[in-house]
Motif scaffolding. Structure first.
Motif, PDB file in Angstrom:
ATOM      1  N   MET A   1      -3.928   9.224  -1.933  1.00 44.83           N
ATOM      2  CA  MET A   1      -4.420   7.886  -1.637  1.00 44.83           C
ATOM      3  C   MET A   1      -5.892   7.722  -1.999  1.00 44.83           C
ATOM      4  O   MET A   1      -6.294   6.703  -2.528  1.00 44.83           O
ATOM      5  CB  MET A   1      -4.179   7.538  -0.166  1.00 44.83           C
ATOM      6  CG  MET A   1      -2.724   7.323   0.172  1.00 44.83           C
ATOM      7  SD  MET A   1      -2.476   6.706   1.842  1.00 44.83           S
ATOM      8  CE  MET A   1      -2.374   8.217   2.761  1.00 44.83           C
TER       9      MET A   1
ATOM     10  N   GLY B   1       2.301   1.214  -3.684  1.00 40.50           N
ATOM     11  CA  GLY B   1       1.130   1.989  -4.092  1.00 40.50           C
ATOM     12  C   GLY B   1       1.391   3.476  -4.194  1.00 40.50           C
ATOM     13  O   GLY B   1       1.123   4.086  -5.227  1.00 40.50           O
TER      14      GLY B   1
ATOM     15  N   GLU C   1      -6.376   7.133   4.866  1.00 43.62           N
ATOM     16  CA  GLU C   1      -6.107   7.700   3.542  1.00 43.62           C
ATOM     17  C   GLU C   1      -6.488   9.181   3.505  1.00 43.62           C
ATOM     18  O   GLU C   1      -5.748  10.002   2.959  1.00 43.62           O
ATOM     19  CB  GLU C   1      -6.876   6.937   2.458  1.00 43.62           C
ATOM     20  CG  GLU C   1      -6.294   5.589   2.131  1.00 43.62           C
ATOM     21  CD  GLU C   1      -7.009   4.893   0.978  1.00 43.62           C
ATOM     22  OE1 GLU C   1      -8.047   5.404   0.489  1.00 43.62           O
ATOM     23  OE2 GLU C   1      -6.522   3.831   0.552  1.00 43.62           O
TER      24      GLU C   1
ATOM     25  N   CYS D   1      -7.586  -7.241   2.210  1.00 43.31           N
ATOM     26  CA  CYS D   1      -7.781  -6.768   3.580  1.00 43.31           C
ATOM     27  C   CYS D   1      -9.148  -7.181   4.119  1.00 43.31           C
ATOM     28  O   CYS D   1      -9.266  -7.587   5.269  1.00 43.31           O
ATOM     29  CB  CYS D   1      -7.618  -5.251   3.636  1.00 43.31           C
ATOM     30  SG  CYS D   1      -7.715  -4.590   5.304  1.00 43.31           S
TER      31      CYS D   1
ATOM     32  N   TRP E   1      -9.178   2.425   7.579  1.00 40.78           N
ATOM     33  CA  TRP E   1      -8.182   2.608   6.520  1.00 40.78           C
ATOM     34  C   TRP E   1      -8.547   3.802   5.634  1.00 40.78           C
ATOM     35  O   TRP E   1      -7.683   4.590   5.257  1.00 40.78           O
ATOM     36  CB  TRP E   1      -8.034   1.351   5.665  1.00 40.78           C
ATOM     37  CG  TRP E   1      -6.978   1.558   4.619  1.00 40.78           C
ATOM     38  CD1 TRP E   1      -7.161   1.842   3.306  1.00 40.78           C
ATOM     39  CD2 TRP E   1      -5.566   1.533   4.820  1.00 40.78           C
ATOM     40  NE1 TRP E   1      -5.958   1.994   2.677  1.00 40.78           N
ATOM     41  CE2 TRP E   1      -4.954   1.806   3.581  1.00 40.78           C
ATOM     42  CE3 TRP E   1      -4.759   1.300   5.926  1.00 40.78           C
ATOM     43  CZ2 TRP E   1      -3.582   1.860   3.419  1.00 40.78           C
ATOM     44  CZ3 TRP E   1      -3.384   1.354   5.759  1.00 40.78           C
ATOM     45  CH2 TRP E   1      -2.809   1.632   4.523  1.00 40.78           C
TER      46      TRP E   1
ATOM     47  N   ASP F   1     -13.791   1.492  -2.681  1.00 38.03           N
ATOM     48  CA  ASP F   1     -12.929   0.716  -1.787  1.00 38.03           C
ATOM     49  C   ASP F   1     -13.743   0.025  -0.701  1.00 38.03           C
ATOM     50  O   ASP F   1     -13.546  -1.158  -0.408  1.00 38.03           O
ATOM     51  CB  ASP F   1     -11.866   1.612  -1.134  1.00 38.03           C
ATOM     52  CG  ASP F   1     -10.826   2.126  -2.112  1.00 38.03           C
ATOM     53  OD1 ASP F   1     -10.767   1.608  -3.249  1.00 38.03           O
ATOM     54  OD2 ASP F   1     -10.072   3.033  -1.738  1.00 38.03           O
TER      55      ASP F   1
ATOM     56  N   TYR G   1      -0.718   2.680  -7.654  1.00 36.97           N
ATOM     57  CA  TYR G   1      -2.127   3.065  -7.703  1.00 36.97           C
ATOM     58  C   TYR G   1      -2.469   3.719  -9.041  1.00 36.97           C
ATOM     59  O   TYR G   1      -3.577   3.586  -9.540  1.00 36.97           O
ATOM     60  CB  TYR G   1      -2.479   4.032  -6.563  1.00 36.97           C
ATOM     61  CG  TYR G   1      -2.476   3.402  -5.201  1.00 36.97           C
ATOM     62  CD1 TYR G   1      -3.184   2.236  -4.939  1.00 36.97           C
ATOM     63  CD2 TYR G   1      -1.768   3.989  -4.147  1.00 36.97           C
ATOM     64  CE1 TYR G   1      -3.193   1.663  -3.678  1.00 36.97           C
ATOM     65  CE2 TYR G   1      -1.775   3.427  -2.884  1.00 36.97           C
ATOM     66  CZ  TYR G   1      -2.483   2.269  -2.659  1.00 36.97           C
ATOM     67  OH  TYR G   1      -2.489   1.707  -1.413  1.00 36.97           O
TER      68      TYR G   1
ATOM     69  N   ASP H   1      -5.451  -0.825  -5.972  1.00 33.91           N
ATOM     70  CA  ASP H   1      -6.168  -0.422  -4.766  1.00 33.91           C
ATOM     71  C   ASP H   1      -7.294  -1.401  -4.440  1.00 33.91           C
ATOM     72  O   ASP H   1      -7.466  -1.807  -3.289  1.00 33.91           O
ATOM     73  CB  ASP H   1      -6.722   0.996  -4.955  1.00 33.91           C
ATOM     74  CG  ASP H   1      -7.245   1.598  -3.674  1.00 33.91           C
ATOM     75  OD1 ASP H   1      -6.615   1.408  -2.630  1.00 33.91           O
ATOM     76  OD2 ASP H   1      -8.292   2.275  -3.720  1.00 33.91           O
TER      77      ASP H   1
ATOM     78  N   ALA I   1       0.823  -1.211   0.000  1.00 36.50           N
ATOM     79  CA  ALA I   1       0.000   0.000   0.000  1.00 36.50           C
ATOM     80  C   ALA I   1       0.858   1.263   0.000  1.00 36.50           C
ATOM     81  O   ALA I   1       0.648   2.157  -0.821  1.00 36.50           O
ATOM     82  CB  ALA I   1      -0.931  -0.002   1.210  1.00 36.50           C
ATOM     83  N   GLN I   2       1.828   1.317   0.905  1.00 36.61           N
ATOM     84  CA  GLN I   2       2.558   2.564   1.082  1.00 36.61           C
ATOM     85  C   GLN I   2       3.750   2.706   0.128  1.00 36.61           C
ATOM     86  O   GLN I   2       3.910   3.761  -0.477  1.00 36.61           O
ATOM     87  CB  GLN I   2       3.001   2.711   2.531  1.00 36.61           C
ATOM     88  CG  GLN I   2       1.803   2.900   3.453  1.00 36.61           C
ATOM     89  CD  GLN I   2       2.207   3.155   4.863  1.00 36.61           C
ATOM     90  OE1 GLN I   2       2.665   2.259   5.551  1.00 36.61           O
ATOM     91  NE2 GLN I   2       2.046   4.379   5.310  1.00 36.61           N
TER      92      GLN I   2
ATOM     93  N   LEU J   1      -5.952  -4.706  -3.007  1.00 38.15           N
ATOM     94  CA  LEU J   1      -5.525  -4.578  -1.610  1.00 38.15           C
ATOM     95  C   LEU J   1      -6.719  -4.525  -0.666  1.00 38.15           C
ATOM     96  O   LEU J   1      -6.698  -5.131   0.410  1.00 38.15           O
ATOM     97  CB  LEU J   1      -4.643  -3.334  -1.433  1.00 38.15           C
ATOM     98  CG  LEU J   1      -3.254  -3.400  -2.059  1.00 38.15           C
ATOM     99  CD1 LEU J   1      -2.513  -2.084  -1.860  1.00 38.15           C
ATOM    100  CD2 LEU J   1      -2.438  -4.552  -1.513  1.00 38.15           C
ATOM    101  N   HIS J   2      -7.773  -3.829  -1.082  1.00 40.40           N
ATOM    102  CA  HIS J   2      -8.971  -3.769  -0.234  1.00 40.40           C
ATOM    103  C   HIS J   2      -9.672  -5.125  -0.166  1.00 40.40           C
ATOM    104  O   HIS J   2     -10.203  -5.493   0.891  1.00 40.40           O
ATOM    105  CB  HIS J   2      -9.924  -2.687  -0.728  1.00 40.40           C
ATOM    106  CG  HIS J   2      -9.482  -1.315  -0.332  1.00 40.40           C
ATOM    107  ND1 HIS J   2      -9.678  -0.802   0.923  1.00 40.40           N
ATOM    108  CD2 HIS J   2      -8.822  -0.360  -1.021  1.00 40.40           C
ATOM    109  CE1 HIS J   2      -9.177   0.408   0.998  1.00 40.40           C
ATOM    110  NE2 HIS J   2      -8.646   0.703  -0.176  1.00 40.40           N
TER     111      HIS J   2
END
Length: 196
Positions: free
Chosen positions: A163, A82, A152, A102, A148, A174, A88, A95, A78-79, A98-99
């Motif tokens: 983000m 992304g 963002e 998660c 989350w 998301d 991203y 994105d 992510a960081q 990843l969601h």
């Protein structure tokens, strides 16, 4: 006792920290202050899975054996990938994937936590307890998804990141993807365990 996943997580954390420290140094040299802030934030965030696991161990709470590993991969993806490496922007699906991950993994974490927190009393049927566990796990996952999105928003506001790229549309998409993944994972758990 240190298991194979702990050793792997520690090795990956060290590798990710070295990559981020190198990136931070390069950001200082090239005066890319936004990426420096993101690198420093990621360096701090990579420590969190170890702190959470340590606290869980003290409190005798059992987390999934892959907790540190999956969390480290998520934070780095992510960081660093992304935001800093612009995945991203490069991959439209980054994105959302990843969601989705998660959403599903948060259900798995919650399902590990529930038996330690809530004791199953004899008068509660297996089916009822399984339904309750699935609902709690789903709620836990959607709460993490919401937190989350707040993270963002704060990152965009304070560090001028991007983000939440599409604003409300990105946030809503998301959340929908993560909620759908959480619902599917919770339903699989319920139907797989209520008949046993």
């Amino acid at each position: 006792m240190i298991n194979k996943n702990d050793k792997l997580a520690t090795g990956i954390a060290i590798l990710f920290e070295l990559i981020l420290i190198s990136t931070a140094i390069a950001n200082i040299a090239s005066r890319q202050w936004k990426n420096l802030a993101l690198s420093l934030l990621a360096i701090i965030c990579l420590i969190l899975p170890f702190i959470i696991t340590h606290i869980a161990n003290i409190k005798n709470i059992i987390l999934p054996s892959t907790f540190k590993l999956i969390t480290l991969l998520f934070i780095f993806s992510a960081q660093y990938l992304g935001e800093i490496k612009k995945f991203y922007n490069i991959f439209w699906w980054w994105d959302l994937s990843l969601h989705s991950i998660c959403g599903s993994y948060a259900v798995i974490i919650a399902l590990h936590l529930i038996p330690d927190i809530i004791r199953n009393k004899p008068q509660i049927t297996k089916k009822r307890f399984t339904l309750f566990a699935a609902i709690i796990a789903f709620s836990f996952s959607t709460t993490l998804a919401t937190l989350w999105e707040i993270f963002e928003f704060i990152g965009d506001y304070l560090f001028k990141t991007n983000m939440a790229q599409g604003g409300i549309q990105d946030t809503a998409t998301d959340l929908l993807v993560e909620i759908l993944a959480a619902f599917i994972t919770s339903a699989i758990y319920y139907y797989g365990n209520s008949r046993k």
